[in-house]
Design a protein around this motif. Structure first.
Motif, mmCIF file in Angstrom:
data_model
loop_
_atom_site.group_PDB
_atom_site.id
_atom_site.type_symbol
_atom_site.label_atom_id
_atom_site.label_comp_id
_atom_site.label_asym_id
_atom_site.label_seq_id
_atom_site.Cartn_x
_atom_site.Cartn_y
_atom_site.Cartn_z
ATOM 1 N N PHE A 43 14.557 -11.016 -2.114
ATOM 2 C CA PHE A 43 13.102 -11.036 -1.873
ATOM 3 C C PHE A 43 12.663 -9.431 -1.577
ATOM 4 O O PHE A 43 13.608 -8.766 -1.262
ATOM 5 C CB PHE A 43 12.588 -12.028 -0.885
ATOM 6 N N ASN A 44 11.409 -9.203 -1.788
ATOM 7 C CA ASN A 44 10.905 -8.046 -1.687
ATOM 8 C C ASN A 44 9.624 -8.088 -0.977
ATOM 9 O O ASN A 44 8.885 -9.025 -0.760
ATOM 10 C CB ASN A 44 10.817 -6.938 -2.820
ATOM 11 N N THR A 45 9.227 -6.767 -0.404
ATOM 12 C CA THR A 45 7.797 -6.445 0.307
ATOM 13 C C THR A 45 7.572 -5.271 -0.220
ATOM 14 O O THR A 45 8.121 -4.256 -0.342
ATOM 15 C CB THR A 45 7.888 -6.493 1.718
ATOM 16 N N SER A 46 6.157 -5.356 -1.001
ATOM 17 C CA SER A 46 5.724 -4.171 -1.722
ATOM 18 C C SER A 46 4.399 -3.708 -1.325
ATOM 19 O O SER A 46 3.578 -4.383 -0.816
ATOM 20 C CB SER A 46 5.987 -4.556 -3.203
ATOM 21 N N ASN A 47 3.874 -2.552 -1.581
ATOM 22 C CA ASN A 47 2.552 -2.210 -1.805
ATOM 23 C C ASN A 47 2.281 -1.304 -2.766
ATOM 24 O O ASN A 47 3.180 -0.388 -3.341
ATOM 25 C CB ASN A 47 2.336 -1.344 -0.252
ATOM 26 N N ARG A 48 0.849 -1.094 -3.141
ATOM 27 C CA ARG A 48 0.597 -0.112 -4.133
ATOM 28 C C ARG A 48 -0.644 0.606 -3.492
ATOM 29 O O ARG A 48 -1.643 0.049 -3.347
ATOM 30 C CB ARG A 48 0.139 -0.725 -5.447
ATOM 31 N N THR A 49 -0.412 1.787 -3.192
ATOM 32 C CA THR A 49 -1.578 2.628 -2.485
ATOM 33 C C THR A 49 -2.506 3.154 -3.526
ATOM 34 O O THR A 49 -2.391 3.011 -4.659
ATOM 35 C CB THR A 49 -1.012 4.039 -1.996
ATOM 36 N N PHE A 50 -3.688 3.110 -2.581
ATOM 37 C CA PHE A 50 -4.931 3.398 -3.605
ATOM 38 C C PHE A 50 -5.182 4.875 -3.394
ATOM 39 O O PHE A 50 -5.080 5.386 -2.228
ATOM 40 C CB PHE A 50 -6.111 2.599 -3.278
ATOM 41 N N PRO A 51 -5.774 5.747 -4.484
ATOM 42 C CA PRO A 51 -6.028 7.072 -4.328
ATOM 43 C C PRO A 51 -7.206 7.235 -3.573
ATOM 44 O O PRO A 51 -7.880 6.588 -3.692
ATOM 45 C CB PRO A 51 -6.089 7.644 -5.865
ATOM 46 N N SER A 52 -7.159 8.228 -2.864
ATOM 47 C CA SER A 52 -8.410 8.841 -2.152
ATOM 48 C C SER A 52 -9.204 9.693 -3.132
ATOM 49 O O SER A 52 -8.811 10.088 -3.956
ATOM 50 C CB SER A 52 -7.977 9.580 -0.674
ATOM 51 N N GLY A 53 -10.494 9.236 -2.967
ATOM 52 C CA GLY A 53 -11.565 10.123 -3.781
ATOM 53 C C GLY A 53 -12.904 9.987 -3.267
ATOM 54 O O GLY A 53 -13.146 9.194 -2.472
ATOM 55 N N ASN A 54 -13.729 10.171 -4.490
ATOM 56 C CA ASN A 54 -15.229 9.995 -3.870
ATOM 57 C C ASN A 54 -15.504 8.747 -4.631
ATOM 58 O O ASN A 54 -16.661 8.486 -5.010
ATOM 59 C CB ASN A 54 -16.098 10.929 -4.638
ATOM 60 N N TYR A 55 -15.027 7.630 -4.323
ATOM 61 C CA TYR A 55 -15.572 6.521 -4.819
ATOM 62 C C TYR A 55 -15.246 5.180 -3.945
ATOM 63 O O TYR A 55 -15.479 3.968 -4.156
ATOM 64 C CB TYR A 55 -14.369 5.762 -6.035
ATOM 65 N N SER A 56 -14.988 5.613 -2.657
ATOM 66 C CA SER A 56 -15.003 4.409 -1.534
ATOM 67 C C SER A 56 -15.249 4.947 0.003
ATOM 68 O O SER A 56 -14.710 6.075 0.076
ATOM 69 C CB SER A 56 -13.750 3.592 -1.641
ATOM 70 N N ASN A 57 -15.759 4.527 0.596
ATOM 71 C CA ASN A 57 -15.660 4.801 2.059
ATOM 72 C C ASN A 57 -14.300 4.445 2.682
ATOM 73 O O ASN A 57 -13.880 5.059 3.507
ATOM 74 C CB ASN A 57 -16.803 4.292 2.821
ATOM 75 N N MET A 58 -13.865 3.246 2.389
ATOM 76 C CA MET A 58 -12.778 2.809 2.763
ATOM 77 C C MET A 58 -12.039 2.067 2.083
ATOM 78 O O MET A 58 -12.595 0.935 1.511
ATOM 79 C CB MET A 58 -13.051 1.956 4.353
ATOM 80 N N ILE A 59 -10.745 2.199 1.777
ATOM 81 C CA ILE A 59 -9.820 1.216 0.875
ATOM 82 C C ILE A 59 -8.474 1.032 1.586
ATOM 83 O O ILE A 59 -7.831 1.892 1.924
ATOM 84 C CB ILE A 59 -9.608 1.783 -0.719
ATOM 85 N N LEU A 60 -8.333 -0.276 1.802
ATOM 86 C CA LEU A 60 -7.074 -0.523 2.634
ATOM 87 C C LEU A 60 -6.117 -1.587 1.634
ATOM 88 O O LEU A 60 -6.748 -2.160 1.032
ATOM 89 C CB LEU A 60 -7.291 -1.325 3.708
ATOM 90 N N THR A 61 -4.791 -1.202 1.647
ATOM 91 C CA THR A 61 -3.981 -1.900 0.843
ATOM 92 C C THR A 61 -2.982 -2.517 1.771
ATOM 93 O O THR A 61 -2.384 -1.832 2.753
ATOM 94 C CB THR A 61 -3.272 -1.086 -0.324
ATOM 95 N N SER A 62 -2.441 -3.563 1.736
ATOM 96 C CA SER A 62 -1.579 -4.404 2.437
ATOM 97 C C SER A 62 -0.297 -4.698 1.866
ATOM 98 O O SER A 62 -0.254 -4.991 0.635
ATOM 99 C CB SER A 62 -2.102 -5.678 3.133
ATOM 100 N N TRP A 63 0.801 -4.880 2.490
ATOM 101 C CA TRP A 63 2.185 -5.201 1.819
ATOM 102 C C TRP A 63 2.304 -6.817 1.719
ATOM 103 O O TRP A 63 2.007 -7.594 2.399
ATOM 104 C CB TRP A 63 3.314 -4.994 2.936
ATOM 105 N N GLY A 64 2.558 -7.029 0.416
ATOM 106 C CA GLY A 64 2.851 -8.529 -0.034
ATOM 107 C C GLY A 64 4.318 -8.844 -0.171
ATOM 108 O O GLY A 64 5.346 -7.939 -0.060
ATOM 109 N N THR A 65 4.580 -9.801 -0.652
ATOM 110 C CA THR A 65 5.927 -10.377 -0.864
ATOM 111 C C THR A 65 6.316 -10.915 -2.280
ATOM 112 O O THR A 65 5.112 -11.263 -2.955
ATOM 113 C CB THR A 65 6.309 -11.598 0.147
ATOM 114 N N GLY A 66 7.552 -10.892 -2.771
ATOM 115 C CA GLY A 66 7.820 -11.229 -4.138
ATOM 116 C C GLY A 66 9.193 -11.490 -4.135
ATOM 117 O O GLY A 66 9.815 -11.469 -2.916
#
Length: 232
Positions: A43-66
Motif C-alpha cells: 500500500f502507499n500514501t501519497s500527496n499531490r501538492t498544489f502550486p502557489s500563485g495568484n489563484y487562491s488565498n489558501m489551498i491545502l492538500t492532504s495525504w491519501g492511501t492506495g
C-alpha cells in the motif's frame, strides 16, 4: 538477576554458531545466478501538492492511501550489487481543499470553499540500483535508489477541481478547470530486508521531479510505498 544473566548466556550460546558461519557483511563474490524475478504487493500514501500563485488565498492538500502491485527483474552482477528494473500498477488518492475570499460580480465579498477527492491509477517503471549487506546468514539488508517513469492511466475527481484565478485587469476572481499532468519522472529511494533468500519487506519514497499540474503549472507528486514481496 541471575536468571536474566543465565538467559543472556544461553541466547549468546545459541547465536554464536550462526555468527561464526555467517557470510561477510559485504560480499564481493560473484552472484549465484545473474537473473531472477520478484513479486511485490503493498500500500502507499501519497500527496499531490498544489502550486502557489495568484489563484487562491489558501489551498491545502492532504495525504491519501492506495495500493501497489508489481514485478521486478533482478540483474545480479555481484552478491552485493544488482540492477532492478520493474513495472508497478499503482492507485493513489488525496484531498484538495480550496478556500478563497473573492469579490463577486456585485462587488460583494464572498467566501468560496471547495473540497475535492482525487484518485488516479498509474503504471510506474522504476530502474533501481540495489546494494546488499549480510546481517546474518539468511538476512540481507538492501539499500535501493534509482529513477522512475510514471504514466497516468485514469483519474477521477480532476474535472471537479475548479480554480479561482484573479484577473490582473480587475479585482475579480474567475473560474477555470485544473488539469493534471499525465506523465511524471522522478526518483525512488528506500530500503528493504530479505529473509531466508525469498521473503521481502521494503519502504520507499517516490519524489516526482516534474510539475504535477499543467493548469495551473506547478506542484509535485510524492508518495511513501510499503511493500511485501517474494524473490524467486
Amino acid at each position: 538477576m541471575k536468571k536474566v544473566i543465565i538467559t543472556l548466556l544461553v541466547l549468546i550460546g545459541l547465536v554464536t554458531p550462526n555468527i561464526a558461519k555467517a557470510q561477510p557483511f559485504f560480499d564481493t563474490s560473484d552472484a549465484e545466478k545473474f537473473f531472477s524475478l520478484s513479486g511485490r504487493i503493498g500500500f502507499n500514501t501519497s500527496n499531490r501538492t498544489f502550486p502557489s500563485g495568484n489563484y487562491s488565498n489558501m489551498i491545502l492538500t492532504s495525504w491519501g492511501t492506495g495500493f501497489n502491485a508489481g514485478v521486478l527483474a533482478n540483474l545480479n552482477f555481484k552478491e552485493y550489487l544488482s540492477l532492478q528494473p520493474g513495472l508497478f500498477f499503482e492507485s493513489r488518492s488525496g484531498n484538495l481543499i480550496n478556500i478563497v475570499d473573492y469579490l463577486s460580480d456585485t462587488y460583494t465579498k464572498e467566501t468560496h470553499y471547495e473540497v475535492d477527492h482525487l484518485r488516479a491509477y498509474y503504471f510506474t517503471v522504476p530502474i533501481m540500483g540495489v546494494v546488499k549487506f549480510n546481517l546474518a546468514e539468511k538476512i540481507k539488508w538492501m539499500v535501493e535508489f534509482g529513477p522512475y517513469l510514471q504514466f497516468c492511466l485514469h483519474e477521477t475527481g480532476q474535472n471537479d477541481v475548479a480554480i479561482l484565478y484573479r484577473d490582473p485587469q480587475s479585482f475579480f476572481y474567475k473560474y477555470y478547470d485544473a488539469e493534471h499532468r499525465g506523465f511524471d519522472f522522478g526518483f525512488k529511494m528506500g530500503t528493504g530486508i530479505r529473509v531466508f533468500n525469498h521473503y521481502y519487506f521494503g519502504v520507499h519514497y517516490l519524489a516526482g521531479a516534474l510539475n504535477a499540474w499543467k493548469n495551473p503549472d506547478g506542484g509535485k507528486n510524492k508518495s511513501w510505498m510499503f511493500t511485501l514481496g517474494y524473490d524467486f
